[in-house]
Design an enzyme around this catalytic site. Structure first.
Site, mmCIF file in Angstrom:
data_model
loop_
_atom_site.group_PDB
_atom_site.id
_atom_site.type_symbol
_atom_site.label_atom_id
_atom_site.label_comp_id
_atom_site.label_asym_id
_atom_site.label_seq_id
_atom_site.Cartn_x
_atom_site.Cartn_y
_atom_site.Cartn_z
ATOM 1 N N PHE A 1 -13.999 -0.319 16.688
ATOM 2 C CA PHE A 1 -14.348 0.053 18.065
ATOM 3 C C PHE A 1 -15.863 0.266 18.207
ATOM 4 O O PHE A 1 -16.477 -0.159 19.179
ATOM 5 C CB PHE A 1 -13.613 1.339 18.479
ATOM 6 C CG PHE A 1 -12.160 1.129 18.841
ATOM 7 C CD1 PHE A 1 -11.538 -0.097 18.623
ATOM 8 C CD2 PHE A 1 -11.406 2.161 19.407
ATOM 9 C CE1 PHE A 1 -10.195 -0.290 18.947
ATOM 10 C CE2 PHE A 1 -10.072 1.965 19.736
ATOM 11 C CZ PHE A 1 -9.459 0.755 19.503
ATOM 12 N N LYS B 1 1.291 3.585 -3.246
ATOM 13 C CA LYS B 1 0.806 4.967 -3.246
ATOM 14 C C LYS B 1 1.940 5.953 -3.517
ATOM 15 O O LYS B 1 1.738 7.001 -4.145
ATOM 16 C CB LYS B 1 0.153 5.283 -1.898
ATOM 17 C CG LYS B 1 -1.194 4.604 -1.686
ATOM 18 C CD LYS B 1 -2.295 5.300 -2.482
ATOM 19 C CE LYS B 1 -3.675 4.777 -2.135
ATOM 20 N NZ LYS B 1 -4.748 5.449 -2.877
ATOM 21 N N TYR C 1 0.841 -1.206 0.000
ATOM 22 C CA TYR C 1 0.000 0.000 0.000
ATOM 23 C C TYR C 1 0.876 1.257 0.000
ATOM 24 O O TYR C 1 0.726 2.130 -0.854
ATOM 25 C CB TYR C 1 -0.898 -0.033 1.229
ATOM 26 C CG TYR C 1 -1.891 1.106 1.337
ATOM 27 C CD1 TYR C 1 -3.013 1.159 0.511
ATOM 28 C CD2 TYR C 1 -1.733 2.108 2.288
ATOM 29 C CE1 TYR C 1 -3.939 2.185 0.637
ATOM 30 C CE2 TYR C 1 -2.660 3.135 2.415
ATOM 31 C CZ TYR C 1 -3.764 3.167 1.587
ATOM 32 O OH TYR C 1 -4.691 4.190 1.706
#
Ligand code: NAD
Ligand code: UDP
Ligand code: UDP
Length: 343
Positions: free
Chosen positions: A197, A155, A151
């Site tokens: 969460f 990028k 990633y």
């Protein structure tokens, strides 16, 4: 305010069925533009854009950006790429291909059309930063061979391609370095910290803190982020970035967990789990450049944004077809997304 018909643009949004892309499309349609959403539905879902079906100015095309794309457009927002660590590590080679081949194809498209193109880059280009907060002139500390590299380096290479197409072909580019963003339409099973969460808290399950929870992140609410991207796209041609778009208010992961517990009334408590490899210690954008050149700054405080996001997940989890989505753990089996037929 809606723009006049004569300023309507045909805009391509790659990754438009994802979390950020779908919000961006809502905004562009509200501004009176015509939008072509290009997405292979790897992590995005049709649900994110189902409210747009039947809108005459909206079109969906199932397509993988690693393959050439021949369409007509006035502007391109290139967002196609899995963004959550669990998703981008699921098929790391494909992640790099999406960033690099995808960038080449979308830049080739922009070159043929002579149109402006914006890249959704990331704070991950700074890696595990030694400079804090991060300014755009910091080159970063990135592991080139770790599990996050597909990633991060993908990028970074995409940014290189954008700047080389600009220098070599005079292409009008815009590069946004997006910091952690949250809000409605995050996938409940994408493993990112805010969605994990909230889903855990709403189910009264223990909130999973990786490491000791002292690592920091700065969380930007999605509406603020989208406003920043549109301002960047509409900025003068000589401002190309890279520019940080994020919220500079920094929290430890433990503080985030405590906020989520306070806002949901969760009885599940906390549980500590191992820290994933190469997990950045700290992250906070310096947004001086965005303030100066775009007149942009985030407006939404974390409590306010969390309340809106909790409301979204509460109603999502109440729907039977989505109830099964578990919060994902680092190192867990590859994410099982919604069944293909339902996307
Ligand atoms: P997301 O996973 O919800 O959306 C990504 C979209 O891209 C999905 O709809 C997916 O199906 C699509 N996609 C993936 N590979 C593709 C391919 N090869 N061809 C066509 N479509 C493809 O993630 P998001 O949070 O909406 O992120 C959008 C963009 O913003 C990504 O480029 C990401 O790197 C960048 N970004 C996001 C954040 C964040 O906090 N959300 C932070 C930094 C950068
Ligand atoms: N491309 C595309 N759509 C277009 C034009 C180009 O998808 O309308 C792709 C095509 O695969 C090409 C790549 O973009 O290989 C890069 O284009 P460019 O013109 O930079 O280079 P080329 O490979 O054509 O020499
Ligand atoms: N994290 C956590 N519990 C979770 C999910 C994530 O403690 O259930 C931590 C993760 O280790 C990282 C931070 O939260 O330190 C942000 O993780 P996320 O995957 O959302 O984004 P990124 O690491 O790419 O910034």
């Amino acid at each position: 305010m809606a723009r006049l018909y004569d300023s309507r643009k045909r805009i391509v949004v790659t990754g438009g069925a994802g979390f950020l892309g779908s919000h961006l499309i809502d905004r562009l349609l509200a501004d009176g533009h015509e939008v072509l959403c290009v997405d292979n539905l790897f992590t995005g879902t049709k649900r994110n854009i189902e409210h747009l079906s039947g809108q005459p100015l909206f079109e969906f095309m199932r397509h993988d950006v690693t393959f050439p794309l021949y369409v007509e457009a006035d502007e391109i927002y290139n967002l196609a790429c899995p963004a959550s660590p669990i998703h981008y590590q699921h098929d790391p080679v494909q992640t790099t291909k999406t960033s690099v081949h995808g960038a080449i194809n979308m830049l080739g498209l922009a070159k043929r059309l002579k149109c402006r193109i914006l890249q959704a880059s990331t704070s991950e280009v700074y890696g595990d930063p030694e400079v804090h907060p991060q300014r755009e002139d910091y080159w970063g500390k990135v592991n080139p061979i770790g599990v996050r590299s597909c990633y991060d380096e993908g990028k970074r290479c995409a940014e290189t391609l954008f700047f080389d197409y600009h220098r070599q072909n005079g292409l009008e580019i815009k590069v946004a370095r997006i910091f952690n963003t949250y809000g409605p339409r995050m996938h409940p099973a994408d493993g990112r910290v805010v969605s994990n969460f909230i889903v855990q808290a709403l189910k009264n399950e223990p909130i999973t803190i990786y490491g000791d929870g002292s690592q920091t992140r700065s969380f930007c609410y999605v509406d603020d982020l989208i406003d920043g991207l549109v301002k960047l796209m509409d900025s003068p041609a000589d401002f190309i970035g890279p520019v940080n778009i994020g919220n500079p208010n920094e929290f430890t992961i433990r503080e985030l967990a405590e906020k989520v517990i306070a806002l949901t009334g969760s009885k599940g408590g906390l549980v500590m789990e191992p820290l994933p490899q190469d997990d950045p210690r700290q992250r906070r954008p310096d947004i001086t450049l965005a303030r100066d050149r775009l007149g942009w700054a985030p407006k939404t405080q974390l409590d306010e944004g969390l309340k809106a996001t909790i409301g979204y997940f509460r109603s999502t989890l109440a729907q039977p077809s989505r109830r099964r989505a578990p919060a994902m753990r680092a190192g867990a089996a590859p994410v099982s997304l919604v069944p293909f037929s339902a996307r």
